[in-house]
Design an enzyme around this catalytic site. Structure first.
Site, PDB file in Angstrom:
ATOM      1  N   GLU A  96      56.553 101.660  12.967  1.00 58.98           N
ATOM      2  CA  GLU A  96      55.451 102.371  13.646  1.00 58.98           C
ATOM      3  C   GLU A  96      54.177 101.869  13.011  1.00 58.98           C
ATOM      4  OE1 GLU A  96      52.519 104.629  13.791  1.00 58.98           O
ATOM      5  OE2 GLU A  96      53.671 106.438  13.353  1.00 58.98           O
ATOM      6  N   CYS A 104      47.683 107.558  12.976  1.00 58.94           N
ATOM      7  CA  CYS A 104      48.068 106.350  13.708  1.00 58.94           C
ATOM      8  C   CYS A 104      47.823 106.514  15.200  1.00 58.94           C
ATOM      9  CB  CYS A 104      49.537 106.023  13.450  1.00 58.94           C
ATOM     10  SG  CYS A 104      49.904 105.617  11.724  1.00 58.94           S
TER      11      CYS A 104
END
Length: 462
Positions: free
Chosen positions: A236, A270
């Site tokens: 990720e 993120c």
């Protein structure tokens, strides 16, 4: 006294200093481990794995739920460490969230799948443990994301070796200490150290799976390091998430969600909103609404619960944020709010910043800022906005904002991102798969898909 902190902090000669992100006061000393220490931990995890696997799903789930209860009991202490290291204003909330995610992984059902059964032959898909899973974590949600990594791994019968970020190791080590109270020896292992330790972990032949959350450049290096042992990967990576505000949107009704979709954890998320494309008919109204919220959002030490925005976590990231804003200003962009450090609050505070009159091609739009800054880009044609939103090489999340949900859905289908939100941005759920596309990585976390990602598939026919 914070007993969790004292249990993991070592003497100064044995570790390296961790400073409070808000005050820059000493929090404690993290153990400085080496690749030799890593070898020992991987052997320990390898030895423990068969016994952990043979316990079965029900017993592993029971023990994981006990750990979750204990995390909740110590959420105040754990939250204090998170807030000190990371700077956020919701450290205790992150601790409780980690407990919730752990319970979800422990209690999610993953049944054997019957592929074919004609009365004569039967084929079943089973899920077996992989072995030892490596978790390499970030500094923005150190405890929460560690649980995202290791909870499904443990549930599926793997053991884990965790390498936290060098910036936030104490909270993760404290978390792992709670796991170790309830789980058999060697099942959960943590090691703090420098990049050499992280690189050795990614390349180690004893690691069957690597889970990494962090920057795209580091993710690429992990892919290279893992090539020789063919470890499976869940990555990720960076997310320069785009949002599109459609014509006819009631800006005042979405302004709070739009702002906090970008500025949660001071933009150090993120899947935060990193660039927003706004139709020209709504542009000035949107810039004004976001600027008003940026100017009024309470900023200060995360130890003061009245604050909503904390500091940038570390000097390196602070420099990136400053550089991108300065470049935008120097290139003619309009600073509608903020645009400068807030030294009266501390050396790593940067005012919540809204940047207008900026276009694709500017560094602030094309690069992920990962801080309390949002560029607002004007567009006149929706198709062009979609093209520009998709023009970036990252594709973690995206959002579409507008009054017509069906229209928003049609545009969402065209967005190149792992998750597309409608009239919201950044919300995640432990039962709903999450992952990126393009340079934002690959593999899914959470829910049933997250459990599958931590297992080897095996077909049994009879």
């Amino acid at each position: 006294m914070n007993t969790l902190l004292t249990s993991v902090s070592v003497a100064d000669e044995e570790g390296y200093p961790i400073l409070d992100a808000s005050t820059r006061d000493l929090v404690g000393y993290a153990p400085k481990r080496t690749t030799a220490d890593l070898e020992v931990l991987i052997k320990t995890a390898t030895t423990a794995q068969p016994g952990w696997a043979v316990l079965g799903h029900a017993e592993r789930s029971r023990l994981m739920n006990l750990v979750a209860d204990e995390i909740d009991k110590h959420a105040v202490e754990l939250g204090e460490i998170i807030t000190a290291e990371q700077g956020k204003t919701g450290g205790q909330g992150e601790a409780h969230g980690a407990a919730m995610w752990l319970r979800s992984a422990a209690n999610t059902i993953l049944d054997t799948q019957v592929l074919a059964d004609d009365g004569t032959t039967r084929s079943e898909l089973h899920y077996a443990p992989l072995g030892v899973v490596a978790s390499i974590g970030p500094w923005n949600f150190p405890v929460m994301i560690t649980v995202w990594h290791i909870a499904p791994a443990l549930r599926m019968g793997n053991t884990v070796v965790v390498k936290p970020s060098e910036n936030t190791p104490l909270s993760v080590l404290a978390l792992l200490g709670i796991f170790q109270r309830f789980l058999p020896d060697g099942v959960v292992n943590g090691i703090s150290g420098d990049r050499e330790v992280g690189a050795a972990l990614a390349a180690h032949p004893g690691i069957a799976k690597i889970v990494f959350t962090g920057s795209t450049p580091t993710g690429r290096r992990i892919v290279e390091s893992s090539a020789n042992n063919l470890a499976r990967l869940t990555l990720e990576l960076g997310g320069n998430d785009a949002g599109i505000v459609l014509p006819g949107t009631d800006i005042e009704s979405i302004a709070d969600k739009l702002f906090w979709g970008a500025f949660m954890n001071s933009g150090q998320v993120c899947a935060a909103l990193k660039r927003v494309y706004v139709h020209e008919s709504l542009y000035e109204e949107t810039v004004a609404a976001l600027a008003e919220r940026a100017k009024n959002a309470p900023m200060g030490s995360g130890h003061d619960k009245s604050n909503r925005l904390g500091p940038v976590q570390n000097p390196s990231q602070f420099d990136i944020v400053s550089r991108l804003v300065d470049d935008a200003r120097d290139s003619g962009a309009r600073i509608a709010a903020g645009g400068e450090p807030a030294p009266e609050l501390g050396p790593l505070f940067y005012r919540a910043t809204i940047v207008a009159d900026i276009e694709d091609g500017a560094a602030l739009v094309d690069e992920e800022q990962f801080g309390p800054v949002l560029p607002v880009i004007k567009y006149s044609d929706v198709d062009d906005a979609v093209r520009r939103a998709n023009g970036n090489d990252q594709g973690l999340g995206a959002s579409v904002w507008g009054p017509d949900v069906e229209e928003a859905l049609r545009i969402a289908e065209r967005m190149e991102a792992g998750t597309v939100w409608i009239n919201q941005h950044g919300g995640v759920d432990p039962s709903i798969p999450f992952g990126g596309t393009k340079a934002s990585g690959y593999g899914l976390e959470f829910g049933v898909e997250g459990l599958k990602a931590m297992a080897a598939t095996k077909v049994i026919r009879r």
